[in-house]
Every structure is written in C-alpha cells, then in structure tokens.
Write a protein that holds these residues in place. Sequence first.
Motif, PDB file in Angstrom:
ATOM      1  N   SER A 175       0.832  -1.198   0.000  1.00 51.72           N
ATOM      2  CA  SER A 175       0.000   0.000   0.000  1.00 51.72           C
ATOM      3  C   SER A 175       0.873   1.256   0.000  1.00 51.72           C
TER       4      SER A 175
ATOM      5  N   LYS B 162      -0.627   4.306   0.637  1.00 48.67           N
ATOM      6  CA  LYS B 162      -1.286   5.269   1.534  1.00 48.67           C
ATOM      7  C   LYS B 162      -1.283   4.853   3.001  1.00 48.67           C
TER       8      LYS B 162
ATOM      9  N   ASN C 259      -8.198  -2.721   8.922  1.00 55.90           N
ATOM     10  CA  ASN C 259      -7.792  -1.347   8.619  1.00 55.90           C
ATOM     11  C   ASN C 259      -7.003  -1.302   7.308  1.00 55.90           C
TER      12      ASN C 259
ATOM     13  N   ALA D 158      -9.378  -1.554   4.415  1.00 60.51           N
ATOM     14  CA  ALA D 158     -10.104  -0.303   4.199  1.00 60.51           C
ATOM     15  C   ALA D 158      -9.244   0.694   3.416  1.00 60.51           C
ATOM     16  N   VAL D 159      -7.967   0.790   3.754  1.00 67.53           N
ATOM     17  CA  VAL D 159      -7.066   1.685   3.030  1.00 67.53           C
ATOM     18  C   VAL D 159      -6.874   1.182   1.596  1.00 67.53           C
ATOM     19  N   CYS D 160      -6.752  -0.116   1.435  1.00 68.27           N
ATOM     20  CA  CYS D 160      -6.567  -0.684   0.090  1.00 68.27           C
ATOM     21  C   CYS D 160      -7.782  -0.425  -0.802  1.00 68.27           C
ATOM     22  N   ARG D 161      -8.971  -0.411  -0.224  1.00 73.17           N
ATOM     23  CA  ARG D 161     -10.159  -0.112  -1.024  1.00 73.17           C
ATOM     24  C   ARG D 161     -10.113   1.323  -1.553  1.00 73.17           C
ATOM     25  N   THR D 162      -9.466   2.236  -0.830  1.00 72.44           N
ATOM     26  CA  THR D 162      -9.315   3.606  -1.338  1.00 72.44           C
ATOM     27  C   THR D 162      -8.305   3.661  -2.476  1.00 72.44           C
ATOM     28  N   GLU D 163      -7.479   2.611  -2.594  1.00 68.43           N
ATOM     29  CA  GLU D 163      -6.503   2.517  -3.681  1.00 68.43           C
ATOM     30  C   GLU D 163      -7.013   1.619  -4.807  1.00 68.43           C
ATOM     31  N   ASN D 164      -8.312   1.366  -4.822  1.00 62.17           N
ATOM     32  CA  ASN D 164      -8.972   0.551  -5.858  1.00 62.17           C
ATOM     33  C   ASN D 164      -8.545  -0.913  -5.851  1.00 62.17           C
TER      34      ASN D 164
ATOM     35  N   CYS E 147      -1.908  -4.673  -0.387  1.00 60.59           N
ATOM     36  CA  CYS E 147      -3.199  -4.742  -1.060  1.00 60.59           C
ATOM     37  C   CYS E 147      -3.232  -5.973  -1.943  1.00 60.59           C
TER      38      CYS E 147
END
Length: 82
Positions: free
Chosen positions: A40, A42, A52, A55-61, A78
């Motif tokens: 990741s 981010k 957690n 969740a961050v990986c989902r913001t990175e598609n 991710c």
Amino acid sequence: MAQSRRMAGSALLLLLLLVATEMGATTVKVAEARDCLSQSHKFKGTCLSSSNCAAVCRTENFPDGQCHTQNLARKCFCKRVC
C-alpha cells in the motif's frame, strides 16, 4: 426367474451409473486464481489490523488487503486476483 433378471439388470445399470459418475468427477480440473500483492502507498505506520489495511486498500482501488511481515516490520499489502 424373470424378477431376478430385472433385479440383476437394475443393479447393473445402477453400478454403471455410479462408475460413470466417479470417472467424470476425477477428470474435472479446477483452476484456482492467484492473488497478486502490492504494498500500500497510503497506509502509514505498523500494520496491526488487516481490516484497517483492507479499508485503506479499497481507497486505492483494491478489493482487499492484509498485514504481512517484511524485513521484521508489519506492512499493509493490497490484494487482488491476477
């Protein structure tokens, strides 16, 4: 005598169906998808919770993420199907 022939014929048919079913099951090959991992960009800090990280990986598609140990540090990776 005729009834025993019918019974033997039915038993033979059942045996053939069972053998055909077993032969078909052994020739089926299932391909499993591989997961590709990417660290990741981010996620900040030590990865202690895979939820957690996901969740961050989902913001990175990416659909999912997991914590993994790399060089003695827990990092967020991710994950997606290759």
